[in-house]
Design a protein around this motif. Structure first.
Motif, PDB file in Angstrom:
ATOM      1  N   GLN A   1       6.756   5.876 -11.594  1.00  0.00           N
ATOM      2  CA  GLN A   1       5.446   5.274 -11.357  1.00  0.00           C
ATOM      3  C   GLN A   1       5.433   3.811 -11.779  1.00  0.00           C
ATOM      4  N   ILE A   2       5.973   3.538 -12.964  1.00  0.00           N
ATOM      5  CA  ILE A   2       6.004   2.157 -13.451  1.00  0.00           C
ATOM      6  C   ILE A   2       6.848   1.279 -12.525  1.00  0.00           C
ATOM      7  N   ALA A   3       7.969   1.823 -12.079  1.00  0.00           N
ATOM      8  CA  ALA A   3       8.821   1.068 -11.158  1.00  0.00           C
ATOM      9  C   ALA A   3       8.091   0.784  -9.848  1.00  0.00           C
ATOM     10  N   GLY A   4       7.335   1.763  -9.367  1.00  0.00           N
ATOM     11  CA  GLY A   4       6.582   1.586  -8.128  1.00  0.00           C
ATOM     12  C   GLY A   4       5.531   0.499  -8.251  1.00  0.00           C
TER      13      GLY A   4
ATOM     14  N   ALA B   1      -6.136   3.145  -7.686  1.00  0.00           N
ATOM     15  CA  ALA B   1      -5.778   4.562  -7.711  1.00  0.00           C
ATOM     16  C   ALA B   1      -4.380   4.766  -8.284  1.00  0.00           C
ATOM     17  N   ALA B   2      -3.435   3.893  -7.904  1.00  0.00           N
ATOM     18  CA  ALA B   2      -2.077   4.002  -8.442  1.00  0.00           C
ATOM     19  C   ALA B   2      -2.060   3.738  -9.941  1.00  0.00           C
TER      20      ALA B   2
ATOM     21  N   VAL C   1       0.832  -1.210   0.000  1.00  0.00           N
ATOM     22  CA  VAL C   1       0.000   0.000   0.000  1.00  0.00           C
ATOM     23  C   VAL C   1       0.860   1.252   0.000  1.00  0.00           C
ATOM     24  N   LEU C   2       1.914   1.251   0.810  1.00  0.00           N
ATOM     25  CA  LEU C   2       2.789   2.424   0.865  1.00  0.00           C
ATOM     26  C   LEU C   2       3.506   2.635  -0.464  1.00  0.00           C
ATOM     27  N   VAL C   3       3.980   1.558  -1.072  1.00  0.00           N
ATOM     28  CA  VAL C   3       4.659   1.681  -2.365  1.00  0.00           C
ATOM     29  C   VAL C   3       3.699   2.221  -3.420  1.00  0.00           C
TER      30      VAL C   3
END
Length: 494
Positions: free
Chosen positions: A250-253, A434-435, A235-237
């Motif tokens: 963003q893609i890495a996350g 959401a991410a 969730v934090l990531v």
């Protein structure tokens, strides 16, 4: 469905009061009169407290930042709240077993109150974030406990109606919360917004202790610490990646989150103490299909966060108008739940498969009409609003019966864990969605600040996310065709 022995007399009495009338409406006296009325008040009150807090704080956060600073940590107010809510939801079944319904609700309310008090007196953003995390943990407990306690205090005939009441409560908070928060923000009284939650919290704790069952199951065992740690890390990531402006980051996350998720699944399969009930990760299990349907429904909702921006950028709507048009999704959820909550039998089971179909049609409708700017807003307003409402309506239509089916499909002795997992999966899927929505919007060019970028984002966001309810149709059909379906049929016969 297995009933707790401590509530057998209560079930028999309530069944007699209902007179065997299974087809009562959401507001039928069986649900809102006598002892059921106070239970309905406590359960919906806990959900209302959690939901109102979300929308009030979202509205007053700009005022908070102007007063105590901390703009760089603005997004962490939501990040920590959501992460702590998921943790609270995941631990709610264990608390319910150890403290009973009344004690568990009181603990949730007290923790929420401590978080609200911390936020009210916070001199800095650091302390406010700590308060938000405490609030989130308490709110997650209250929200998840509602689904677990429904089984304990209502007869099976009223479960779907009680779940519909919870949905209606959340939808009402969608409208009231921003308005209340706006009043506090208008007068620069953001601290009062948190203080105002304390009397409500105290009343909820007192009512819970005095009216809900206090008997415990005595269940003990080690905490699934590895799974909980991985869940919060994911969730934090996801939350951090959603705040990044560089597409590669963003893609890495998201990639890191998916890798952690794979580790989480592997850990859950090997663990002796599980976070989810047995069968939740088995591809052939109806419980897994139900959880997948819930997750896909929540992911499909997440493009909603861009509806206000797109309405303002592409169609020149005011923030107020755009906000309330976006709220049609939540109102649709409420309308769907109130429509189907009193259904039973085959009609109820069909809603589980019909719900994702409404979501698919709704998202495709938004994708088709949101980018149209040449014809003027009046020409697209009706289909656009209907599409937004349809997404929520589909989820609401199915929701009471998806939750009831989870109860039915849960392994014996793990009913509370299965009920608590509904909220855990719901919140986790919302974070993931959401991410992914943020990454999709940025890849489509929404950050370029031009109408072309916003138009491209609208097409890709709602068109691509239509895949979620499309897959949801498949998982829902598997769910209603499995053993959960047979359990529900047996429940109706008895």
């Amino acid at each position: 469905m297995k009933r707790s022995p401590i509530n057998e007399a209560q079930y028999a009495r309530q069944d007699q009061e209902c007179g065997g009338r299974i087809r009562c409406r959401l507001a039928h006296p069986c649900l809102v009169s006598g002892g059921n009325a106070i239970h309905s008040l406590v359960l919906s009150g806990g959900v209302a407290l959690h939901a109102l807090n979300i929308y009030i704080v979202t509205t007053v956060m700009p005022s908070i930042v102007r007063d105590i600073g901390g703009l760089d940590y603005y997004a962490w107010s939501t990040t920590l709240f959501v992460a702590a809510s998921i943790l609270g939801a995941a631990l709610s079944a264990r608390l319910l077993n150890r403290a009973g319904a009344g004690g568990a609700y009181a603990v949730g309310a007290i923790v929420f109150g401590l978080g609200s008090l911390t936020c009210a007196v916070a001199p800095s953003m650091a302390l406010l974030l700590a308060g938000r995390a405490i609030q989130g943990f308490g709110g997650g407990l209250l929200y998840a406990l509602a689904y677990g306690v429904i089984r304990m205090v209502f007869p099976a005939a009223l479960w779907a109606r009680a779940i519909g009441l919870i949905s209606a409560t959340w939808g009402t908070a969608t409208l009231i919360g921003p308005a209340v928060g706006g009043v506090f923000a208008e007068y620069g009284a953001w601290r009062t917004a948190f203080w105002s939650l304390l009397p409500l919290t105290a009343v909820l704790a007192i009512l819970a202790l005095s009216t809900l069952p206090r008997t415990t199951s005595g269940t003990r065992g080690p905490l699934p610490l590895a799974q909980l740690t991985l869940l919060i890390a994911i969730v934090l990531v996801l939350s951090v990646s959603g705040t990044r402006t560089v597409i590669g980051e963003q893609i890495a996350g998201v990639g890191a989150a998916l890798a952690l998720f794979a580790v989480l699944v592997a850990s859950e399969r090997r663990a002796t103490e599980r976070l989810l009930p047995h069968g939740a990760l088995s591809p052939r299990s109806p419980l897994a299909a139900l959880y997948a349907t819930i997750a896909l429904a929540m992911i499909g909702m997440q493009p909603e966060i861009y509806v206000p921006y797109l309405l303002q950028e592409l169609h020149g709507r005011s923030p107020l108008v755009a906000g309330y048009i976006a709220a049609l999704m939540a109102l649709g959820w409420t309308a769907g739940s109130m429509t189907s909550a009193h259904w039973d039998g085959g009609r109820a089971r069909k809603t589980i498969a019909a719900g994702p179909f409404f979501g698919l049609v709704g998202l495709l409708t938004i994708a088709a009409f949101m980018p149209v700017i040449s014809a003027g807003f009046a020409a697209i307003a009706v289909p656009l609003c209907l599409g937004i409402a349809a997404v929520g309506f589909g989820i609401g239509l199915a929701w009471p019966h998806i939750v009831t089916a989870v109860y039915a499909a849960a392994p014996a002795g793990e009913e509370e864990k299965a009920a608590a997992s509904i909220t855990t999966i719901q919140l986790f899927a919302a974070s993931l969605g959401a991410a992914l929505a943020g990454m999709t919007a940025n890849l489509a060019g929404i950050g370029e600040g031009a109408a072309e970028g916003a138009t491209s984002a609208a097409i890709w966001l709602f068109g691509l996310f239509a895949l979620a309810p499309a897959l949801g149709i498949v998982s829902a059909r598997r769910a209603v065709g499995g053993s959960a379906n047979r359990h529900m049929q047996n429940q109706e016969m008895h």
